[in-house]
Motif scaffolding. Structure first.
Motif: not given
Length: 337
Positions: A25-26, A31-34, A304-309, A312-313
């Motif tokens: 979600a983050a 992406m929707e902001q940018l 992992t949560f960390e890996g997916r974030l 995305g970054e």
């Protein structure tokens, strides 16, 4: 003198970005902001027609490993599509040659999933010889009658020879973990590692894959899937493995001839396997499901949560750099494998 960091593309303010799967979600919120972002929401992948429609109207496509982007889809893409910013490190699902011919830049997200995938690999290396999945099922079944001297005997991994096929980032991360468990490290790679790295990992290079396969106790696969590696571990090479050997695959399913692997497991010519990927994913051969000496996980090596974030970054960074007229930091170059 022209600025060396700039690519040939002009700036693209507020690019139209199409995301083919739901991401964390983050990541989607950012992406929707940018960007002017469209996101395919829901558990299923886009159909081929839906993918073609997205590629016809966007500036940037953000696919995942489940999207097969072949030459025909790229040929039918709209003129605005100039960047495929892949969510993930592997790009074997994208026809890179066709993309280059259309002037489409392809980026990936290297490095962020290395430690997660190495952790999963090490978990499977431990799980299969020690029969952890069988033990867990026995407890849940209610049929376990208590400890006995001969109950659920497995094999220790300390002192065994681990063969690593593909000694890139993930292969080296696995080697570091394996050394701590007392495994000796053997590897086959297209190119030999620098001597200082070999010394650090206490790793022995085998220029001949077949020779390595005949000398190891556990095989773990960490090579990309490409035309050179497709079916690399075929029936002939599986036959080189001794009957006590375990096969671990957290890379890509098509590297191993699954039918030959099943035949060897069923025939007692291999001790077991730990599989996180499948030749015809998500379909799994029912013969594998019936084998008690196979530990199976649902392509979760990097989950992992960390890996997916972090993935995305990297995607967002690649898009922003491209949109500003610069070369993206993770552009996939000619000859990538």
């Amino acid at each position: 003198m022209p600025e060396m960091t700039r690519a040939a593309n002009p700036r693209v303010p507020n690019p139209k970005v199409w995301v083919t799967r739901e991401l964390p979600a983050a990541v989607m919120d950012r992406m929707e902001q940018l960007f002017h972002t469209s996101i395919h929401r829901g558990p299923a992948a886009l159909t081929r027609d839906e993918l073609a429609a997205a590629m016809a109207e966007c500036d940037v496509l953000v696919p995942t490993v489940t999207d097969e982007i072949d030459a025909d889809l790229i040929a039918g893409a709209g003129p605005a599509l100039k960047l495929i910013a892949n969510f993930g490190a592997g790009v074997n699902h994208i026809d890179l040659k066709a993309a280059r011919a259309r002037g489409i830049i392809v980026t990936n997200t290297p490095g962020v999933l290395t430690e997660d995938t190495a952790d999963m690999t090490m978990a499977l290396i431990l799980s299969v010889p020690r029969r952890l999945a069988e033990g867990e099922k026995l407890v849940r079944s209610g049929e376990w009658k208590g400890w006995t001297p001969g109950g659920m005997l497995g094999h220790r991994i300390g002192g065994k020879a681990l063969g690593i096929l593909g000694m890139g980032r993930i292969g080296q991360a696995v080697a570091r973990r394996a050394r701590a468990f007392g495994l000796t490290i053997h590897y086959h790679n297209r190119h030999r590692l620098p001597k200082v790295v070999e010394a650090e990992l206490q790793a022995q290079w085998h220029p001949n894959l077949d020779e390595m396969l005949s000398a190891i106790d556990i095989l773990t696969i960490h090579t990309p899937r490409n035309p050179d590696s497709e079916g690399l571990i075929d029936a002939g090479r599986i036959a080189l493995l001794r009957p006590h050997v375990y096969v671990i695959n957290t890379s890509r399913g098509g590297i191993v001839d699954e039918a030959a692997l099943i035949a060897a497991l069923e025939g007692g010519r291999l001790a077991g396997a730990g599989l996180d990927v499948w030749q015809h994913e998500p379909q799994i051969d029912p013969r594998l499901l019936a084998l008690p000496n196979v530990v199976m996980t649902p392509h979760m090596g990097s989950a992992t949560f960390e890996g997916r974030l972090a993935t995305g970054e990297k995607v967002i960074t690649n898009i922003r750099m491209w949109a500003d007229g610069h070369r993206p930091p993770d552009q996939v170059l000619e000859g990538w494998a």
